[in-house]
Design a protein around this motif. Structure first.
Motif, PDB file in Angstrom:
ATOM      1  N   TYR A  72      33.393 -14.106   8.512  1.00  0.00           N
ATOM      2  CA  TYR A  72      34.829 -14.336   8.352  1.00  0.00           C
ATOM      3  C   TYR A  72      35.595 -13.538   9.398  1.00  0.00           C
ATOM      4  N   PRO A  73      36.616 -14.061  10.065  1.00  0.00           N
ATOM      5  CA  PRO A  73      37.160 -15.417   9.875  1.00  0.00           C
ATOM      6  C   PRO A  73      36.613 -16.444  10.869  1.00  0.00           C
ATOM      7  N   SER A  74      35.698 -16.024  11.745  1.00  0.00           N
ATOM      8  CA  SER A  74      35.254 -16.914  12.827  1.00  0.00           C
ATOM      9  C   SER A  74      34.484 -18.129  12.316  1.00  0.00           C
ATOM     10  N   GLY A  75      33.851 -17.995  11.127  1.00  0.00           N
ATOM     11  CA  GLY A  75      33.062 -19.088  10.592  1.00  0.00           C
ATOM     12  C   GLY A  75      31.626 -19.103  11.071  1.00  0.00           C
ATOM     13  N   LYS A  76      31.239 -18.113  11.862  1.00  0.00           N
ATOM     14  CA  LYS A  76      29.854 -18.027  12.339  1.00  0.00           C
ATOM     15  C   LYS A  76      29.405 -16.580  12.317  1.00  0.00           C
ATOM     16  N   LEU A 128      23.447 -16.592   3.408  1.00  0.00           N
ATOM     17  CA  LEU A 128      24.425 -17.614   3.036  1.00  0.00           C
ATOM     18  C   LEU A 128      24.608 -18.580   4.198  1.00  0.00           C
ATOM     19  N   ILE A 129      25.245 -19.698   3.906  1.00  0.00           N
ATOM     20  CA  ILE A 129      25.609 -20.664   4.940  1.00  0.00           C
ATOM     21  C   ILE A 129      26.993 -20.284   5.448  1.00  0.00           C
ATOM     22  N   PRO A 130      27.168 -20.073   6.750  1.00  0.00           N
ATOM     23  CA  PRO A 130      28.478 -19.654   7.252  1.00  0.00           C
ATOM     24  C   PRO A 130      29.558 -20.681   6.961  1.00  0.00           C
ATOM     25  N   ARG A 131      30.808 -20.214   6.871  1.00  0.00           N
ATOM     26  CA  ARG A 131      31.920 -21.055   6.449  1.00  0.00           C
ATOM     27  C   ARG A 131      32.358 -22.060   7.506  1.00  0.00           C
ATOM     28  N   GLY A 132      31.886 -21.924   8.728  1.00  0.00           N
ATOM     29  CA  GLY A 132      32.196 -22.900   9.770  1.00  0.00           C
ATOM     30  C   GLY A 132      33.691 -23.038   9.995  1.00  0.00           C
ATOM     31  N   ASN A 133      34.159 -24.282  10.023  1.00  0.00           N
ATOM     32  CA  ASN A 133      35.576 -24.529  10.286  1.00  0.00           C
ATOM     33  C   ASN A 133      36.462 -24.372   9.061  1.00  0.00           C
ATOM     34  N   GLY A 134      35.888 -23.943   7.967  1.00  0.00           N
ATOM     35  CA  GLY A 134      36.677 -23.704   6.763  1.00  0.00           C
ATOM     36  C   GLY A 134      37.034 -24.947   5.980  1.00  0.00           C
ATOM     37  N   SER A 135      36.388 -26.073   6.266  1.00  0.00           N
ATOM     38  CA  SER A 135      36.642 -27.296   5.509  1.00  0.00           C
ATOM     39  C   SER A 135      36.140 -27.126   4.082  1.00  0.00           C
ATOM     40  N   GLY A 136      36.585 -28.025   3.192  1.00  0.00           N
ATOM     41  CA  GLY A 136      36.189 -27.921   1.794  1.00  0.00           C
ATOM     42  C   GLY A 136      34.694 -27.910   1.593  1.00  0.00           C
ATOM     43  N   ARG A 155      32.293 -27.105   3.821  1.00  0.00           N
ATOM     44  CA  ARG A 155      31.663 -25.894   4.359  1.00  0.00           C
ATOM     45  C   ARG A 155      31.965 -24.678   3.489  1.00  0.00           C
ATOM     46  N   LEU A 156      33.182 -24.595   2.976  1.00  0.00           N
ATOM     47  CA  LEU A 156      33.503 -23.478   2.092  1.00  0.00           C
ATOM     48  C   LEU A 156      32.673 -23.535   0.823  1.00  0.00           C
ATOM     49  N   ALA A 157      32.513 -24.729   0.260  1.00  0.00           N
ATOM     50  CA  ALA A 157      31.709 -24.869  -0.956  1.00  0.00           C
ATOM     51  C   ALA A 157      30.270 -24.428  -0.705  1.00  0.00           C
ATOM     52  N   THR A 217      45.540 -24.166  -2.022  1.00  0.00           N
ATOM     53  CA  THR A 217      45.148 -24.271  -0.620  1.00  0.00           C
ATOM     54  C   THR A 217      44.644 -25.652  -0.255  1.00  0.00           C
ATOM     55  N   GLY A 218      44.537 -26.540  -1.244  1.00  0.00           N
ATOM     56  CA  GLY A 218      44.105 -27.904  -0.966  1.00  0.00           C
ATOM     57  C   GLY A 218      42.607 -28.055  -0.825  1.00  0.00           C
ATOM     58  N   VAL A 219      41.848 -26.987  -1.090  1.00  0.00           N
ATOM     59  CA  VAL A 219      40.390 -27.063  -0.965  1.00  0.00           C
ATOM     60  C   VAL A 219      39.821 -28.022  -2.014  1.00  0.00           C
ATOM     61  N   VAL A 220      40.360 -27.978  -3.226  1.00  0.00           N
ATOM     62  CA  VAL A 220      39.923 -28.874  -4.305  1.00  0.00           C
ATOM     63  C   VAL A 220      41.161 -29.519  -4.919  1.00  0.00           C
ATOM     64  N   ARG A 221      41.134 -30.847  -5.045  1.00  0.00           N
ATOM     65  CA  ARG A 221      42.259 -31.573  -5.645  1.00  0.00           C
ATOM     66  C   ARG A 221      41.867 -32.265  -6.959  1.00  0.00           C
TER      67      ARG A 221
END
Length: 422
Positions: A40-44, A69-77, A79-81, A146-150
């Motif tokens: 965090y926050p780079s995603g890698k 863990l799997i890195p968060r990458g671009n922070g999409s839903g 990848r975050l999950a 944050t719109g990650v889950v709707r």
């Protein structure tokens, strides 16, 4: 006292739990940390870190054990999950083997996701160690805001998970008083809910920078409004840039952004689209240790959040850093964050996600005298010392930890959902 801290994020990532861990260690406690691989926050993963690299290391006398863990990458839903679930599963599986010692207290730092509490429950089941759960982000509300889950169904499932985790905790801390009622709806009636706000590291203090300091060369000329921190969805940079556009006729007003995040490239594109290259300056990430130096060159410090009910309940952690550095604050916030600024007299506030109001507030700050702004900064530092000072909060934490480890302490629950500490 032997303390195990469980957190998704730890050094070299910059989170307030790093300093709290050091504070406990410096007071003679034996502190260990179970965390993930930094991303965090780079995603890698940074250089030198990986699934099979640096699985354990030492941080100033604190033992760190890292679960893959799997890195968060671009922070999409998605990848975050994957990031959240992968850490929770690996930490639950590894915790019994890598955290073999006896602990007096487990302190969970929940900065998102709430699943960071699951490995603590595993260890409590095996060792009987009491758990303090420190809520930094309210779930499931944060996922929705944050719109990650709707999906209402998924949010309902997350709510049940939160209830399950709270049920296994012996004390629950909230970083904002306004969190208490939301936590109380999901926590057992007998579980103490205590107000334990964030502090700021001792390095955050008023500074007068030397004339030849390199930071001077990075600053634009004029009245500097400085934002420092994550450039993300929650920080509402749309309103910030709209306000900057409205103040184009004031070329002396300069916006300085220090930090990085998933919205940085979007902000850079918008600066070009709006023709703000002469007034908005993105300086990128810089070490935490340099932040007070940058703050000393600001005329006002900026904090903004989107207009969401969940964000109205929180105190952004940068507020404590800003207050400690005795600089006037411009806050585009609702609720608890705005209350702190207004109560302290440390700055000017306007409603969240309101570019016109933000522009007007910036202009009001700009038109104040230097003396008036300096007095705001002094009042902010005085408020910090009363409400958020580091040693005071460490004393409070030690007292509550000792309560848990005292004979029968883990079972002597406070009956009120919102006790006197809140």
């Amino acid at each position: 006292m032997r303390v195990l801290i469980i957190t998704n994020h730890f050094w070299p990532e910059n989170f307030r739990i790093n300093d709290l861990a050091l504070g406990l260690k410096d007071r003679g406690h034996n502190v260990s940390v179970l965390t993930g691989i930094p991303n965090y926050p780079s995603g890698k993963f940074p250089s030198g870190y990986g699934i099979f690299k640096k699985q354990s290391e030492d941080f100033n006398g604190i033992k760190i054990v890292r679960a893959p863990l799997i890195p968060r990458g671009n922070g999409s839903g998605v990848r975050l999950a994957l990031n959240y679930v992968s850490y929770a599963i690996s930490a639950c599986l590894l915790a019994p083997f890598v955290c073999r010692g006896k602990y007096d207290v487990i302190l969970v730092f929940e900065s998102s996701p709430v699943t960071v509490g699951l490995p603590a429950l595993v260890l409590k089941k095996l060792k009987g160690t009491p758990i303090i759960f420190w809520v930094q982000d309210l779930w499931p509300e944060t996922l929705s805001a944050t719109g990650v889950v709707r999906s209402e169904r998924i949010l309902g499932w997350v709510g049940k998970l939160v209830r399950f985790i709270y049920r296994g905790c012996d004390q629950i801390f909230v970083q904002s008083k306004a969190f208490s009622s939301s936590v109380a709806r999901l926590a057992p009636p007998s579980t103490p809910i205590r107000y334990f706000p964030n502090t700021a590291e001792d390095l955050y203090r008023p500074l007068k920078l030397e004339g030849d300091a390199p930071e001077h060369a990075m600053m634009p000329k004029g009245f500097r409004i400085m934002f420092a921190g994550n450039i993300g969805v929650a920080q509402d940079f749309g309103s910030v840039l709209d306000a900057a556009e409205q103040l184009k006729d004031y070329p002396d007003i300069q916006w300085v952004i220090i930090g990085d995040g998933r919205r940085r490239s979007w902000v850079e594109d918008e600066v070009v689209k709006k023709g703000l290259q002469n007034s908005v300056h993105l300086l990128g990430r810089h070490p935490m240790e340099t932040m007070p130096r940058f703050f000393s060159l600001a005329d006002a410090l900026l904090v903004t959040l989107k207009k969401e009910p969940i964000f109205a309940l929180t105190i952004p952690s940068k507020v404590q850093s800003y207050l400690a550095c005795a600089k006037p604050i411009i806050a585009g916030l609702d609720g608890e964050g705005a209350r702190v600024i207004e109560e302290s007299g440390s700055g000017l506030t306007c409603p969240a996600e309101d570019p016109e109001a933000l522009a007007e507030t910036v202009l009001r700050m700009y038109q104040l005298s230097a003396q008036e702004r300096a007095e705001m900064g002094v009042r902010g530092r005085e408020y910090f010392d009363r409400e958020f000072e580091r040693a005071m909060l460490l004393n409070r934490l030690e007292e509550w930890m000792e309560e848990l480890v005292a004979p029968n302490g883990g079972t002597q629950k406070i009956q009120s959902k919102i006790p006197t500490e809140v």
